[in-house]
Write a protein that holds these residues in place. Structure first.
Motif, PDB file in Angstrom:
ATOM      1  N   MET A  38       0.845  -1.190   0.000  1.00  0.00           N
ATOM      2  CA  MET A  38       0.000   0.000   0.000  1.00  0.00           C
ATOM      3  C   MET A  38       0.894   1.259   0.000  1.00  0.00           C
ATOM      4  SD  MET A  38      -2.997   0.886   2.665  1.00  0.00           S
ATOM      5  CE  MET A  38      -3.807   2.448   2.635  1.00  0.00           C
ATOM      6  N   MET A  39       0.505   2.236  -0.782  1.00  0.00           N
ATOM      7  CA  MET A  39       1.286   3.462  -0.904  1.00  0.00           C
ATOM      8  C   MET A  39       1.195   4.283   0.382  1.00  0.00           C
ATOM      9  SD  MET A  39       0.817   6.534  -3.719  1.00  0.00           S
ATOM     10  CE  MET A  39       0.922   5.446  -5.117  1.00  0.00           C
ATOM     11  N   SER A  40       2.338   4.748   0.863  1.00  0.00           N
ATOM     12  CA  SER A  40       2.323   5.578   2.060  1.00  0.00           C
ATOM     13  C   SER A  40       1.736   6.947   1.738  1.00  0.00           C
ATOM     14  CB  SER A  40       3.738   5.735   2.617  1.00  0.00           C
ATOM     15  OG  SER A  40       4.473   6.642   1.811  1.00  0.00           O
ATOM     16  N   LEU A  41       1.300   7.643   2.752  1.00  0.00           N
ATOM     17  CA  LEU A  41       0.710   8.973   2.570  1.00  0.00           C
ATOM     18  C   LEU A  41       1.740   9.957   2.021  1.00  0.00           C
ATOM     19  CD1 LEU A  41      -2.133   9.957   2.972  1.00  0.00           C
ATOM     20  CD2 LEU A  41      -1.514  10.720   5.262  1.00  0.00           C
ATOM     21  N   ALA A  42       2.991   9.823   2.438  1.00  0.00           N
ATOM     22  CA  ALA A  42       4.045  10.712   1.936  1.00  0.00           C
ATOM     23  C   ALA A  42       4.250  10.499   0.438  1.00  0.00           C
ATOM     24  CB  ALA A  42       5.351  10.476   2.692  1.00  0.00           C
ATOM     25  N   VAL A  43       4.277   9.247   0.003  1.00  0.00           N
ATOM     26  CA  VAL A  43       4.441   8.944  -1.426  1.00  0.00           C
ATOM     27  C   VAL A  43       3.207   9.401  -2.200  1.00  0.00           C
ATOM     28  CG1 VAL A  43       4.698   7.072  -3.113  1.00  0.00           C
ATOM     29  CG2 VAL A  43       6.046   7.048  -1.007  1.00  0.00           C
ATOM     30  N   ALA A  44       2.035   9.198  -1.633  1.00  0.00           N
ATOM     31  CA  ALA A  44       0.802   9.640  -2.291  1.00  0.00           C
ATOM     32  C   ALA A  44       0.788  11.161  -2.442  1.00  0.00           C
ATOM     33  CB  ALA A  44      -0.412   9.174  -1.489  1.00  0.00           C
ATOM     34  N   GLY A  45       1.270  11.870  -1.429  1.00  0.00           N
ATOM     35  CA  GLY A  45       1.340  13.327  -1.509  1.00  0.00           C
ATOM     36  C   GLY A  45       2.270  13.780  -2.615  1.00  0.00           C
ATOM     37  N   LYS A  46       3.421  13.118  -2.730  1.00  0.00           N
ATOM     38  CA  LYS A  46       4.367  13.451  -3.802  1.00  0.00           C
ATOM     39  C   LYS A  46       3.739  13.180  -5.169  1.00  0.00           C
ATOM     40  CE  LYS A  46       8.526  12.221  -1.203  1.00  0.00           C
ATOM     41  NZ  LYS A  46       9.655  11.274  -1.155  1.00  0.00           N
ATOM     42  N   ALA A  47       3.101  12.009  -5.295  1.00  0.00           N
ATOM     43  CA  ALA A  47       2.495  11.636  -6.576  1.00  0.00           C
ATOM     44  C   ALA A  47       1.389  12.616  -6.953  1.00  0.00           C
ATOM     45  CB  ALA A  47       1.944  10.216  -6.501  1.00  0.00           C
ATOM     46  N   LEU A  48       0.582  12.985  -5.991  1.00  0.00           N
ATOM     47  CA  LEU A  48      -0.503  13.923  -6.277  1.00  0.00           C
ATOM     48  C   LEU A  48       0.052  15.301  -6.639  1.00  0.00           C
ATOM     49  CD1 LEU A  48      -3.488  14.319  -6.530  1.00  0.00           C
ATOM     50  CD2 LEU A  48      -3.612  14.741  -4.084  1.00  0.00           C
ATOM     51  N   TRP A  49       1.124  15.725  -5.975  1.00  0.00           N
ATOM     52  CA  TRP A  49       1.749  17.003  -6.329  1.00  0.00           C
ATOM     53  C   TRP A  49       2.220  16.965  -7.783  1.00  0.00           C
ATOM     54  CZ3 TRP A  49       6.700  18.263  -7.958  1.00  0.00           C
ATOM     55  CH2 TRP A  49       6.950  19.634  -8.049  1.00  0.00           C
ATOM     56  N   VAL A  50       2.834  15.864  -8.208  1.00  0.00           N
ATOM     57  CA  VAL A  50       3.299  15.730  -9.594  1.00  0.00           C
ATOM     58  C   VAL A  50       2.109  15.793 -10.554  1.00  0.00           C
ATOM     59  CG1 VAL A  50       4.362  14.156 -11.274  1.00  0.00           C
ATOM     60  CG2 VAL A  50       5.419  14.489  -9.022  1.00  0.00           C
ATOM     61  N   VAL A  51       1.027  15.104 -10.233  1.00  0.00           N
ATOM     62  CA  VAL A  51      -0.173  15.127 -11.080  1.00  0.00           C
ATOM     63  C   VAL A  51      -0.708  16.559 -11.204  1.00  0.00           C
ATOM     64  CG1 VAL A  51      -2.603  14.412 -11.179  1.00  0.00           C
ATOM     65  CG2 VAL A  51      -0.821  12.724 -10.682  1.00  0.00           C
ATOM     66  N   LEU A  52      -0.736  17.280 -10.104  1.00  0.00           N
ATOM     67  CA  LEU A  52      -1.232  18.661 -10.137  1.00  0.00           C
ATOM     68  C   LEU A  52      -0.337  19.561 -10.984  1.00  0.00           C
ATOM     69  CD1 LEU A  52      -2.381  19.071  -6.441  1.00  0.00           C
ATOM     70  CD2 LEU A  52      -3.847  19.058  -8.470  1.00  0.00           C
ATOM     71  N   ILE A  53       0.968  19.395 -10.891  1.00  0.00           N
ATOM     72  CA  ILE A  53       1.892  20.202 -11.693  1.00  0.00           C
ATOM     73  C   ILE A  53       1.715  19.901 -13.176  1.00  0.00           C
ATOM     74  CG2 ILE A  53       4.344  20.587 -12.226  1.00  0.00           C
ATOM     75  CD1 ILE A  53       3.329  22.018  -9.697  1.00  0.00           C
ATOM     76  N   VAL A  54       1.562  18.629 -13.512  1.00  0.00           N
ATOM     77  CA  VAL A  54       1.351  18.253 -14.909  1.00  0.00           C
ATOM     78  C   VAL A  54       0.019  18.833 -15.403  1.00  0.00           C
ATOM     79  CG1 VAL A  54       0.921  16.294 -16.470  1.00  0.00           C
ATOM     80  CG2 VAL A  54       2.814  16.201 -14.823  1.00  0.00           C
ATOM     81  N   ALA A  55      -1.036  18.722 -14.590  1.00  0.00           N
ATOM     82  CA  ALA A  55      -2.336  19.277 -14.975  1.00  0.00           C
ATOM     83  C   ALA A  55      -2.239  20.792 -15.148  1.00  0.00           C
ATOM     84  CB  ALA A  55      -3.383  18.924 -13.918  1.00  0.00           C
ATOM     85  N   TRP A  56      -1.519  21.446 -14.251  1.00  0.00           N
ATOM     86  CA  TRP A  56      -1.282  22.890 -14.320  1.00  0.00           C
ATOM     87  C   TRP A  56      -0.650  23.257 -15.659  1.00  0.00           C
ATOM     88  CZ3 TRP A  56      -2.543  26.164 -10.300  1.00  0.00           C
ATOM     89  CH2 TRP A  56      -1.993  27.434 -10.315  1.00  0.00           C
ATOM     90  N   TYR A  57       0.378  22.513 -16.026  1.00  0.00           N
ATOM     91  CA  TYR A  57       1.086  22.763 -17.286  1.00  0.00           C
ATOM     92  C   TYR A  57       0.159  22.525 -18.485  1.00  0.00           C
ATOM     93  CZ  TYR A  57       4.213  22.090 -21.225  1.00  0.00           C
ATOM     94  OH  TYR A  57       4.808  22.165 -22.457  1.00  0.00           O
ATOM     95  N   LEU A  58      -0.573  21.427 -18.470  1.00  0.00           N
ATOM     96  CA  LEU A  58      -1.451  21.099 -19.592  1.00  0.00           C
ATOM     97  C   LEU A  58      -2.586  22.119 -19.744  1.00  0.00           C
ATOM     98  CD1 LEU A  58      -1.646  17.207 -19.272  1.00  0.00           C
ATOM     99  CD2 LEU A  58      -0.344  18.553 -20.936  1.00  0.00           C
ATOM    100  N   LEU A  59      -3.077  22.662 -18.638  1.00  0.00           N
ATOM    101  CA  LEU A  59      -4.098  23.701 -18.715  1.00  0.00           C
ATOM    102  C   LEU A  59      -3.542  24.981 -19.331  1.00  0.00           C
ATOM    103  CD1 LEU A  59      -5.945  23.408 -15.283  1.00  0.00           C
ATOM    104  CD2 LEU A  59      -6.952  23.094 -17.553  1.00  0.00           C
ATOM    105  N   ARG A  60      -2.323  25.301 -18.997  1.00  0.00           N
ATOM    106  CA  ARG A  60      -1.719  26.562 -19.450  1.00  0.00           C
ATOM    107  C   ARG A  60      -1.195  26.486 -20.887  1.00  0.00           C
ATOM    108  NH1 ARG A  60       2.115  30.267 -15.866  1.00  0.00           N
ATOM    109  NH2 ARG A  60       0.128  31.280 -15.552  1.00  0.00           N
ATOM    110  N   ARG A  61      -0.751  25.355 -21.316  1.00  0.00           N
ATOM    111  CA  ARG A  61      -0.056  25.225 -22.601  1.00  0.00           C
ATOM    112  C   ARG A  61      -0.803  25.837 -23.791  1.00  0.00           C
ATOM    113  NH1 ARG A  61       4.009  24.761 -25.483  1.00  0.00           N
ATOM    114  NH2 ARG A  61       4.275  23.197 -27.086  1.00  0.00           N
TER     115      ARG A  61
END
Length: 196
Positions: A1-24
């Motif tokens: 099971m993914m730890s909360l710290a790893v999940a937080g990192k993964a979600l941060w990466v997803v948000l940054i990618v979504a941020w970039y894709l929205l702006r592009r």
């Protein structure tokens, strides 16, 4: 099971990618417009670099390496849940601001040829809702990344950009739009309704 710290990192990466894709797509269109005012050089380039360091580089290093390890702390499910909510709010607001601005959008202190003052939609009550979205993204970073340096670097980096740029941006808008901008400023909030 993914730890909360790893999940937080993964979600941060997803948000940054979504941020970039929205702006592009908006960035590509905005780059084609001719500029009448361009104040990106010098101080604004430095402000953008500091903001990018806090909102991108430092948290990316943490997400990839868990460094600096000495600044880490136990993740909290409550903070993680709040981070999800603020991240969603940031992305929604980011999308609304770009859609409202269209080609008038710019990453820096710039005005386009035939620039129009946008005062409708999300801009009806807030003069700088994109900055509100960035504040929410910086808060999301602090909530999702359980590391005092990586988590808080976004608030510090973007805070530096915001507080050192907002006056210059509003002055540029007043110079360009005169009384129209002064009236708009008098009836709106900067970034947070009823507060600031």
């Amino acid at each position: 099971m993914m730890s909360l710290a790893v999940a937080g990192k993964a979600l941060w990466v997803v948000l940054i990618v979504a941020w970039y894709l929205l702006r592009r797509p908006f960035d590509r269109r905005a780059r084609r417009a001719k500029l009448t005012v361009d104040r990106r050089k010098g101080a604004d380039t430095l402000r953008l670099a500091i903001s990018l360091t806090g909102l991108g580089i430092i948290p990316a290093v943490y997400a990839a390496t868990s460094q600096p390890g000495f600044a880490s702390y136990a993740p909290s499910p409550v903070l993680f849940a709040l981070g999800i909510l603020t991240g969603i709010a940031a992305l929604l607001l980011f999308r609304l601001t770009h859609k409202a601005l269209g080609q008038m959008w710019s990453v820096s202190l710039q005005l386009k040829q035939d620039h129009k003052l946008i005062t409708t939609g999300i801009y009806k009550r807030l003069r700088h809702p994109m900055y509100t979205a960035f504040w929410l993204m910086a808060l999301t970073q602090a909530l999702l990344l359980p590391n005092y340096i990586a988590g808080l670097s976004g608030l510090a980096g973007f805070g530096f950009l915001f507080f050192s740029r907002i006056g210059a941006e509003e002055q540029m808008m007043e110079e360009a739009f005169g009384e129209e901008y002064r009236q708009y400023r008098a009836r709106t909030w900067r970034v947070l309704p009823l507060v600031y």
